[in-house]
Design an enzyme around this catalytic site. Sequence first.
Site, PDB file in Angstrom:
ATOM      1  N   LYS A  72       0.710  -1.223  -0.002  1.00 48.90           N
ATOM      2  CA  LYS A  72      -0.061   0.101  -0.036  1.00 48.90           C
ATOM      3  C   LYS A  72       0.979   1.152   0.040  1.00 48.90           C
ATOM      4  O   LYS A  72       2.025   1.214   0.656  1.00 48.90           O
ATOM      5  CB  LYS A  72      -0.928  -0.283   1.210  1.00 48.90           C
ATOM      6  CG  LYS A  72      -1.915   1.197   1.361  1.00 48.90           C
ATOM      7  CD  LYS A  72      -2.716   1.013   2.585  1.00 48.90           C
ATOM      8  CE  LYS A  72      -3.768   2.158   2.570  1.00 48.90           C
ATOM      9  NZ  LYS A  72      -4.834   2.068   3.539  1.00 48.90           N
ATOM     10  N   SER A 130      -9.534   1.931   2.398  1.00 48.60           N
ATOM     11  CA  SER A 130      -8.470   2.766   1.489  1.00 48.60           C
ATOM     12  C   SER A 130      -7.509   2.140   0.767  1.00 48.60           C
ATOM     13  O   SER A 130      -6.636   2.476   0.064  1.00 48.60           O
ATOM     14  CB  SER A 130      -7.904   3.782   2.525  1.00 48.60           C
ATOM     15  OG  SER A 130      -7.132   3.218   3.539  1.00 48.60           O
ATOM     16  N   SER A 132      -9.896  -0.473   6.471  1.00 51.13           N
ATOM     17  CA  SER A 132      -9.484  -0.348   5.153  1.00 51.13           C
ATOM     18  C   SER A 132      -8.372  -1.332   4.746  1.00 51.13           C
ATOM     19  O   SER A 132      -8.041  -1.484   3.349  1.00 51.13           O
ATOM     20  CB  SER A 132      -8.362   0.924   5.149  1.00 51.13           C
ATOM     21  OG  SER A 132      -9.275   2.180   5.111  1.00 51.13           O
TER      22      SER A 132
END
Length: 504
Positions: free
Chosen positions: A96, A171, A195
């Site tokens: 990420k 996210s 997320s």
Amino acid sequence: MAVRRPTVDQLKALAEGMGMSLSEDETTFFMGQIDGMLGAYDTIDAMPDELPPVKYPRTSGYRPSAAENPYNAWYWKSTVKGRSRGPLRGKTVVLKDNVCLAGVPMMNGASTMEGYVPEADATIVTRLLDAGAEIVGKATCEYFCLSGGSHTSSPAAVENPLKKGYSAGGSSSGSAALVAAGEVDMAIGGDQGGSIRIPAAYCGVYGMKGTHGLVPYTGVMPIESTIDHTGPITGNVADNALMLEAIAGADGLDPRQYAPKTAKYTRALKEGVKGLNIAVVREGFGHEISEADVDAKVKAAAARLKKAGAKVKEVSIPMHLDGLAIWTPIAVEGLQAQMMQGNGYGFNYKGQYMRSLMDHHANWRNRADELSITLKLCMFVGEYFIQQYNGGFYAKAQNIARRLTRAYDEVLADYDLLLMPTLPIKATKLPGPDASRDEIVARALEMLGNTCPFDVTGHPAMAIPCGMGAGRPISMMLIGKHYDEYTIYRAAAAFEKSGDWKKM
């Protein structure tokens, strides 16, 4: 080199900002005293910083073209090869883009962070490479990770690889999309309100938010320390357990960690669920926005676990419905104080600081109009309550969070796992270019009810695909006792073996 000294006008402005007035005599006095104290700053300025060494060579990489990035899920492609041996040898991993990878750009989904290049690796990066993994780049994420949808990332939304035009969830949007698309074996996600689990649910993959502090957050851009989590997103249970084994455990640099207890999670995969007591939490179903097929297929998944040998019973935890309310002041006031006003880290934090990240991120103040709508909304609410109520609602919510933790723990004293839908809904359509602000905010925050309470309480929770509806995945969430990810993997593996979730 000496640090900059304040001018007389700067001192007067500082005093005025703190509600003080200074006479000329006081101003002269404090100017002299300050100059004496700043010698300590000169000393610190001359010393080298204390950062972990970078162990593995890597390419600086490149930002992929649209042709090789059909879902907009890649932020940056780079190659970092790990050890020639290890349990993750042969596995490709994407990070990420809130995870520091030395020498490789990091944007955290935000235009204001573009151009930042970390000089050190996050702890989990080193651990993955030590375990033999090959890191192949950075995955797009939402603007400072403030969305459960995949439409707020800069410069463009992430597409769901299973349903074009639909959200990949956020996210950790790119992380889940790349795993679901088969472009990588494993991904790192982050979870403050869901997320990891939200994009895993929308994309039909497996996402584990471990116990708070199980996986070191060192070198990952913080949002709010008491709810910060990082962990694995994978295409199957075995890879998930294997990845967690590689990254879990104390590193001595993360204040979120308090004697974390690890296990050989891969040993759980063959144990089955016979003898496990699983509580189906009534309040996880039937929300105002719940879709009937989601509730039905998650209950059918519970029945499959019962058929596999588990004891399954419905229970009630009324306080679960208060979890979103408890989470909200912690998240919005906490992120405003730590991530925004505190430049990511704030103070009162005994651990590894990434000073270069703090310096680069501080530039948001000069470009604040660029911030996403969802981030602005959370900042406005957080700053208002900090100013008007002195942070009292943050404090009260943290106190009440202990009661929420007890509510789950009281049931977990009699049951091994809790079970509910990961999300009450399936992936939604991505807002179009003419979408209203109301729609943008709704698609970002509507799905948090079941996920965010476990960021507050720190219980481990895993998203497990359990069916399809209208061409979109449906996900079951299993929640365990603190540091009992092992039992979650037992049940997840047994469910995975019970059949092809896409045909359920």
